[in-house]
Write a protein that holds these residues in place. Structure first.
Motif, PDB file in Angstrom:
ATOM      1  N   GLU A   9      30.425  44.851  40.504  1.00 32.00           N
ATOM      2  CA  GLU A   9      30.859  43.741  41.357  1.00 32.00           C
ATOM      3  C   GLU A   9      31.787  42.793  40.598  1.00 32.00           C
ATOM      4  O   GLU A   9      32.809  42.353  41.127  1.00 32.00           O
ATOM      5  CB  GLU A   9      29.626  42.986  41.861  1.00 32.00           C
ATOM      6  N   LEU A  10      31.439  42.488  39.343  1.00 32.05           N
ATOM      7  CA  LEU A  10      32.305  41.634  38.520  1.00 32.05           C
ATOM      8  C   LEU A  10      33.649  42.307  38.269  1.00 32.05           C
ATOM      9  O   LEU A  10      34.697  41.664  38.369  1.00 32.05           O
ATOM     10  CB  LEU A  10      31.643  41.310  37.180  1.00 32.05           C
ATOM     11  N   LEU A  36      44.904  30.690  41.766  1.00 31.39           N
ATOM     12  CA  LEU A  36      43.876  31.553  41.170  1.00 31.39           C
ATOM     13  C   LEU A  36      43.036  30.804  40.145  1.00 31.39           C
ATOM     14  O   LEU A  36      41.964  31.267  39.761  1.00 31.39           O
ATOM     15  CB  LEU A  36      44.524  32.770  40.500  1.00 31.39           C
ATOM     16  N   PHE A  37      43.524  29.643  39.717  1.00 29.42           N
ATOM     17  CA  PHE A  37      42.888  28.855  38.663  1.00 29.42           C
ATOM     18  C   PHE A  37      42.030  27.735  39.245  1.00 29.42           C
ATOM     19  O   PHE A  37      42.282  27.257  40.344  1.00 29.42           O
ATOM     20  CB  PHE A  37      43.953  28.235  37.750  1.00 29.42           C
ATOM     21  N   THR A  38      41.046  27.307  38.457  1.00 30.64           N
ATOM     22  CA  THR A  38      40.288  26.105  38.807  1.00 30.64           C
ATOM     23  C   THR A  38      41.234  24.908  38.746  1.00 30.64           C
ATOM     24  O   THR A  38      42.342  25.012  38.194  1.00 30.64           O
ATOM     25  CB  THR A  38      39.116  25.887  37.833  1.00 30.64           C
ATOM     26  N   GLY A  83      29.988  39.078  31.687  1.00 32.79           N
ATOM     27  CA  GLY A  83      29.620  37.798  32.299  1.00 32.79           C
ATOM     28  C   GLY A  83      30.834  37.146  32.920  1.00 32.79           C
ATOM     29  O   GLY A  83      31.563  37.772  33.686  1.00 32.79           O
ATOM     30  N   PRO A  84      31.096  35.889  32.562  1.00 31.83           N
ATOM     31  CA  PRO A  84      32.230  35.181  33.167  1.00 31.83           C
ATOM     32  C   PRO A  84      33.575  35.497  32.508  1.00 31.83           C
ATOM     33  O   PRO A  84      34.591  34.924  32.876  1.00 31.83           O
ATOM     34  CB  PRO A  84      31.865  33.710  32.964  1.00 31.83           C
ATOM     35  N   THR A 113      36.099  32.807  33.727  1.00 30.39           N
ATOM     36  CA  THR A 113      36.059  32.403  35.124  1.00 30.39           C
ATOM     37  C   THR A 113      34.924  31.421  35.384  1.00 30.39           C
ATOM     38  O   THR A 113      33.935  31.384  34.658  1.00 30.39           O
ATOM     39  CB  THR A 113      35.873  33.615  36.049  1.00 30.39           C
ATOM     40  N   VAL A 114      35.112  30.634  36.440  1.00 33.35           N
ATOM     41  CA  VAL A 114      34.084  29.726  36.948  1.00 33.35           C
ATOM     42  C   VAL A 114      34.165  29.793  38.465  1.00 33.35           C
ATOM     43  O   VAL A 114      35.238  29.565  39.038  1.00 33.35           O
ATOM     44  CB  VAL A 114      34.310  28.274  36.462  1.00 33.35           C
ATOM     45  N   ASP A 115      33.068  30.128  39.112  1.00 34.37           N
ATOM     46  CA  ASP A 115      32.997  30.166  40.579  1.00 34.37           C
ATOM     47  C   ASP A 115      34.130  30.975  41.218  1.00 34.37           C
ATOM     48  O   ASP A 115      34.741  30.555  42.205  1.00 34.37           O
ATOM     49  CB  ASP A 115      32.983  28.745  41.153  1.00 34.37           C
ATOM     50  N   GLY A 116      34.440  32.132  40.632  1.00 35.08           N
ATOM     51  CA  GLY A 116      35.435  33.021  41.218  1.00 35.08           C
ATOM     52  C   GLY A 116      36.878  32.662  40.953  1.00 35.08           C
ATOM     53  O   GLY A 116      37.785  33.307  41.479  1.00 35.08           O
TER      54      GLY A 116
END
Length: 132
Positions: A9-10, A36-38, A83-84, A113-116
């Motif tokens: 999934e990741l 695409l970025f935070t 992980g992230p 990544t953070v929250d997708g």
């Protein structure tokens, strides 16, 4: 959900981010790339460039691409996820608009990544140029 399906999934999620990044590069979509970025996402275009922080700085960096590059083609390799964090190799080819010089960029993306969304992207690459 098993560890194996979590990992898959990741990989899928991160692959979609890389594909969207590549489409943004090909289409000259500075806003699409920045999205695409935070909000406070960090982009490091190369090991020798300063960090760019925030979507506005990322847009500023990418907005010149359509003026300088044509016939852009972006491809990426397998996603390696932990992980992230994820990494992948990429190849991007284009033609310089002013000179007609063909350029091939091969490198790697390393992302957190953070929250997708991408919280940090670092690009490491090598550029080869060919005659017009």
């Amino acid at each position: 959900m098993t560890i194996s399906s979590d990992w898959q999934e990741l990989r899928t999620q991160y692959g979609e981010l890389v594909e969207a990044f590549g489409r943004g590069w090909e289409d000259g979509g500075a806003d699409d790339i920045a999205d695409l970025f935070t909000d406070e996402g960090v982009f490091k275009p190369s090991p020798f460039d300063a960090l760019l922080t925030g979507r506005a700085a990322i847009v500023e960096y990418w907005k010149e691409v359509p003026l300088e590059q044509a016939e852009i083609a972006f491809r990426s390799g397998e996603i390696f996820a932990a992980g992230p964090w994820f990494a992948t190799e990429f190849k991007c080819t284009f033609r310089r608009r002013r000179t007609g010089t063909k350029v091939e960029v091969r490198g790697a993306l390393f992302c957190e990544t953070v929250d997708g969304k991408i919280a940090e992207m670092r690009m490491y690459w090598h550029r080869t140029t060919y005659g017009a």
